[in-house]
Write a protein that holds these residues in place. Structure first.
Motif, mmCIF file in Angstrom:
data_model
loop_
_atom_site.group_PDB
_atom_site.id
_atom_site.type_symbol
_atom_site.label_atom_id
_atom_site.label_comp_id
_atom_site.label_asym_id
_atom_site.label_seq_id
_atom_site.Cartn_x
_atom_site.Cartn_y
_atom_site.Cartn_z
ATOM 1 N N MET A 10 -33.838 17.316 20.584
ATOM 2 C CA MET A 10 -34.164 15.885 20.672
ATOM 3 C C MET A 10 -35.647 15.636 20.842
ATOM 4 O O MET A 10 -36.132 14.528 20.637
ATOM 5 C CB MET A 10 -33.392 15.239 21.822
ATOM 6 C CG MET A 10 -32.028 14.768 21.395
ATOM 7 S SD MET A 10 -31.428 13.434 22.409
ATOM 8 C CE MET A 10 -32.334 12.032 21.841
ATOM 9 N N ASN A 11 -36.366 16.664 21.236
ATOM 10 C CA ASN A 11 -37.812 16.495 21.388
ATOM 11 C C ASN A 11 -38.501 16.198 20.061
ATOM 12 O O ASN A 11 -39.611 15.701 20.034
ATOM 13 C CB ASN A 11 -38.425 17.743 22.028
ATOM 14 C CG ASN A 11 -39.435 17.372 23.087
ATOM 15 O OD1 ASN A 11 -39.253 16.363 23.772
ATOM 16 N ND2 ASN A 11 -40.491 18.130 23.216
ATOM 17 N N GLU A 12 -37.790 16.531 18.961
ATOM 18 C CA GLU A 12 -38.365 16.281 17.628
ATOM 19 C C GLU A 12 -38.060 14.875 17.124
ATOM 20 O O GLU A 12 -38.373 14.537 15.993
ATOM 21 C CB GLU A 12 -37.798 17.288 16.621
ATOM 22 C CG GLU A 12 -38.052 18.740 16.963
ATOM 23 C CD GLU A 12 -39.529 19.094 16.899
ATOM 24 O OE1 GLU A 12 -40.226 18.563 16.035
ATOM 25 O OE2 GLU A 12 -39.978 19.883 17.759
ATOM 26 N N THR A 13 -37.425 14.078 17.981
ATOM 27 C CA THR A 13 -37.066 12.717 17.572
ATOM 28 C C THR A 13 -38.289 11.958 17.056
ATOM 29 O O THR A 13 -39.391 12.127 17.570
ATOM 30 C CB THR A 13 -36.485 11.960 18.798
ATOM 31 O OG1 THR A 13 -35.373 12.702 19.273
ATOM 32 C CG2 THR A 13 -36.044 10.556 18.436
ATOM 33 N N ASP A 14 -38.042 11.143 16.051
ATOM 34 C CA ASP A 14 -39.131 10.349 15.461
ATOM 35 C C ASP A 14 -39.821 9.505 16.543
ATOM 36 O O ASP A 14 -39.164 8.886 17.378
ATOM 37 C CB ASP A 14 -38.518 9.428 14.389
ATOM 38 C CG ASP A 14 -39.582 8.829 13.498
ATOM 39 O OD1 ASP A 14 -40.561 8.262 14.034
ATOM 40 O OD2 ASP A 14 -39.451 8.927 12.265
ATOM 41 N N ASP A 15 -41.160 9.481 16.487
ATOM 42 C CA ASP A 15 -41.955 8.733 17.468
ATOM 43 C C ASP A 15 -41.479 7.295 17.650
ATOM 44 O O ASP A 15 -41.475 6.761 18.745
ATOM 45 C CB ASP A 15 -43.435 8.674 17.032
ATOM 46 C CG ASP A 15 -44.113 10.029 17.178
ATOM 47 O OD1 ASP A 15 -43.456 10.967 17.667
ATOM 48 O OD2 ASP A 15 -45.288 10.140 16.789
ATOM 49 N N LYS A 16 -41.087 6.688 16.532
ATOM 50 C CA LYS A 16 -40.770 5.254 16.612
ATOM 51 C C LYS A 16 -39.532 5.004 17.490
ATOM 52 O O LYS A 16 -39.426 3.973 18.127
ATOM 53 C CB LYS A 16 -40.605 4.634 15.232
ATOM 54 C CG LYS A 16 -39.471 5.151 14.385
ATOM 55 C CD LYS A 16 -39.427 4.370 13.068
ATOM 56 C CE LYS A 16 -38.257 4.793 12.191
ATOM 57 N NZ LYS A 16 -38.552 5.935 11.340
ATOM 58 N N TYR A 17 -38.616 5.973 17.520
ATOM 59 C CA TYR A 17 -37.434 5.790 18.371
ATOM 60 C C TYR A 17 -37.761 6.020 19.842
ATOM 61 O O TYR A 17 -37.117 5.486 20.732
ATOM 62 C CB TYR A 17 -36.306 6.739 17.947
ATOM 63 C CG TYR A 17 -35.866 6.557 16.514
ATOM 64 C CD1 TYR A 17 -35.792 5.287 15.951
ATOM 65 C CD2 TYR A 17 -35.537 7.655 15.720
ATOM 66 C CE1 TYR A 17 -35.410 5.111 14.635
ATOM 67 C CE2 TYR A 17 -35.150 7.486 14.396
ATOM 68 C CZ TYR A 17 -35.091 6.224 13.863
ATOM 69 O OH TYR A 17 -34.712 6.047 12.567
ATOM 70 N N ILE A 18 -38.779 6.846 20.073
ATOM 71 C CA ILE A 18 -39.145 7.162 21.466
ATOM 72 C C ILE A 18 -39.787 5.963 22.149
ATOM 73 O O ILE A 18 -39.542 5.681 23.318
ATOM 74 C CB ILE A 18 -40.107 8.377 21.505
ATOM 75 C CG1 ILE A 18 -39.389 9.613 20.985
ATOM 76 C CG2 ILE A 18 -40.626 8.619 22.915
ATOM 77 C CD1 ILE A 18 -40.287 10.799 20.748
ATOM 78 N N THR A 19 -40.605 5.245 21.403
ATOM 79 C CA THR A 19 -41.291 4.106 22.034
ATOM 80 C C THR A 19 -40.493 2.803 21.884
ATOM 81 O O THR A 19 -40.781 1.829 22.555
ATOM 82 C CB THR A 19 -42.700 3.924 21.424
ATOM 83 O OG1 THR A 19 -42.585 3.926 20.012
ATOM 84 C CG2 THR A 19 -43.628 5.048 21.845
ATOM 85 N N GLU A 20 -39.479 2.837 21.038
ATOM 86 C CA GLU A 20 -38.711 1.618 20.760
ATOM 87 C C GLU A 20 -38.127 0.925 22.007
ATOM 88 O O GLU A 20 -38.215 -0.298 22.120
ATOM 89 C CB GLU A 20 -37.576 1.964 19.782
ATOM 90 C CG GLU A 20 -36.757 0.796 19.312
ATOM 91 C CD GLU A 20 -35.690 1.254 18.314
ATOM 92 O OE1 GLU A 20 -35.767 0.825 17.165
ATOM 93 O OE2 GLU A 20 -34.803 2.061 18.682
ATOM 94 N N PRO A 21 -37.548 1.687 22.950
ATOM 95 C CA PRO A 21 -36.938 0.987 24.094
ATOM 96 C C PRO A 21 -37.927 0.159 24.906
ATOM 97 O O PRO A 21 -37.530 -0.716 25.661
ATOM 98 C CB PRO A 21 -36.390 2.133 24.960
ATOM 99 C CG PRO A 21 -36.251 3.288 24.051
ATOM 100 C CD PRO A 21 -37.339 3.137 23.030
ATOM 101 N N PHE A 22 -39.217 0.427 24.756
ATOM 102 C CA PHE A 22 -40.200 -0.272 25.577
ATOM 103 C C PHE A 22 -40.922 -1.367 24.806
ATOM 104 O O PHE A 22 -41.776 -2.043 25.338
ATOM 105 C CB PHE A 22 -41.225 0.724 26.122
ATOM 106 C CG PHE A 22 -40.568 1.850 26.854
ATOM 107 C CD1 PHE A 22 -40.122 1.678 28.155
ATOM 108 C CD2 PHE A 22 -40.345 3.059 26.227
ATOM 109 C CE1 PHE A 22 -39.481 2.702 28.817
ATOM 110 C CE2 PHE A 22 -39.709 4.091 26.879
ATOM 111 C CZ PHE A 22 -39.267 3.913 28.175
#
Lengths: 270, 198
Positions: A10-22
């Motif tokens: 999961m660390n390879e998740t696309d950047d956009k999904y990582i910052t999306e919740p915020f």
């Protein structure tokens, strides 16, 4: 496959999904005010005053309009009482030491930014007792008290200039109703005349209404559009006894009636 | 005009400006990163490690890694770039600690939930590499509705608790739990269909 493989993948998740919740829903436990920090504020126009008001002759609260990439927003300004530190509990002495320590130990590589002391409390009572300030008052509302926190701001000499508290009420029974009450008090060490509180983001301000209750307290009420989660938001700013208050109400449709009733109690209390 | 972001704690530099400072080997790059994202990275690490001291150490290692990797790296999204480093360091830190003693707590709870849809058996021949698994997860996330994806990411990327997610997204705890339950089930089927030994 082991759970660990999955967690590391999961660390390879696309950047956009990582910052999306915020990005779109901005209420958070780390720093509730992050919701405004997330607004991309490309300041284009200089500000102009939209409201000037007086809660008491010596205190003022006003909003200045500005334009950001996302639309129109407001900065909140206030002239407030500057309280002596003797009005707060002895705990402030330890906090002064803690803040000095933050500066002494500060290393850009490792430390949090110095000058901001924060503590979480599981109840309003514990936060109130800890800070021991009579100027922070919260109403008994028909909604459970969830938790509270205290934020203290000071300089490298440990001089405390501002003390704030957040009180959070939460009712999630058959819908959502959350109320954050932020109270901010300046101290005699605050060496400016005007206090810039924060920014009301475009999606939050909606329409502005004024209301004066029977006790003579004047409220500035921003009724926001429905957020993308479907919840409605109302932000209420006012000054009481020299302290700046900001009430943030968020509620789902099924809680609309309850929210209105609680808001009425809130407005009558101060 | 230089773009600035206003927050409660002051004015933040744009990411591109911070990356330029890294490129010029100016230590100010670190203090600006710390100022803008320090609390966020600390929170990422603390959710996983559940210990303030360990989290601080992990964040300081993160800054060191960013300093050493930019340049040559030039991330488009500094926030996510460093968050990935921070999460990875925290997980490795945790792995070391777990080797000594099983931790318990919220992180363990996340691992337990994941174990519901992965078998827990070692596959010595690993039919798919980690990268392919990562790609499959990304594809799955892309197909998820945005609200469900946010809940999933907050739980399994950030290790946030259900009450924290509910508060952040203004939902009930039950609705978050139900979403997580259904999403885990969907993901299990999705991975199985694509040949992953779940």
């Amino acid at each position: 496959m082991k759970a660990e493989d999955f967690v590391f993948a999961m660390n390879e998740t696309d950047d956009k999904y990582i910052t999306e919740p915020f990005e779109e829903n901005k209420t958070g436990k780390i720093i509730p005010f992050k919701k405004w920090a997330a607004v991309a504020a490309c300041i284009v126009l200089s500000v102009f005053m939209v409201v000037v008001a007086t809660a008491k002759p010596e205190y003022r609260l006003w909003f200045e309009k500005t334009v950001t990439d996302d639309g129109t927003a407001f900065f909140v300004f206030a002239e407030l009482e500057k309280f002596p530190l003797g009005d707060f509990s002895e705990n402030t002495k330890q906090i002064e030491k803690d803040i000095i320590r933050q500066y002494v130990d500060y290393e850009p590589y490792m430390s949090s930014l110095p000058g901001h002391w924060y503590r979480y409390f599981p109840s309003f009572k514990e936060a109130e007792e800890f800070i021991g300030f009579k100027g922070f008052v919260t109403p008994e509302l028909d909604i459970p008290e969830k938790d509270a926190s205290v934020s203290v701001f000071g300089d490298s000499f440990g001089k405390i200039s501002r003390i704030g508290a957040e009180f959070f009420y939460l009712d999630t029974n058959e819908g959502y109703l959350g109320i954050q009450i932020f109270a901010d008090a300046l101290t005699v060490n605050f060496d400016e005349e005007i206090f810039q509180f924060n920014m009301i983001s475009p999606e939050e301000y909606g329409t502005l209404k004024e209301f004066k209750n029977k006790k003579g307290t004047r409220f500035y009420i921003f009724e926001g559009e429905k957020s993308k989660t479907g919840n409605s938001r109302t932000a209420i700013y006012f000054i009481k006894n020299g302290v700046l208050y900001f009430g943030n109400f968020a509620y789902s449709e099924e809680k609309t009636e309850k929210a209105k009733s609680v808001m009425e109690d809130f407005l009558n209390f101060y | 005009m230089e773009k600035l972001i206003f927050g409660r704690e002051g004015v933040f530099l744009e990411d591109s400006e911070i990356i330029r400072l890294f490129g010029e080997r100016k230590e100010e790059a670190l203090s600006e990163t710390e100022k803008k994202y320090g609390a966020y990275y600390f929170s990422c690490a603390k959710n996983i490690l559940e210990n303030e001291e360990d989290a601080k150490e992990c964040v300081s290692d993160t800054y060191l890694c960013i300093w050493n990797s930019i340049p040559p790296q030039k991330p488009e999204n500094l926030k996510a770039y460093a968050a990935k480093i921070c999460r990875n360091l925290a997980l490795n830190f945790l792995r070391k600690k777990k080797a000594e003693k099983r931790g318990g707590g919220e992180t363990e709870a996340v691992f337990d939930e994941i174990s519901e849809f992965v078998s827990g058996t070692e596959d010595p021949e690993k039919s798919f590499e980690q990268k392919e698994l990562a790609k499959a997860i990304d594809d799955f996330l892309e197909k998820l509705p945005k609200e469900k994806r946010k809940i999933f990411i907050l739980r399994y990327w950030y290790f946030e608790t259900v009450p924290e997610i509910a508060k952040r997204l203004e939902k009930t705890e039950n609705s978050v739990r139900n979403t997580l339950f259904r999403t885990r089930k969907k993901l299990k089927d999705y991975l199985f269909e694509r040949g992953f030994e779940t």
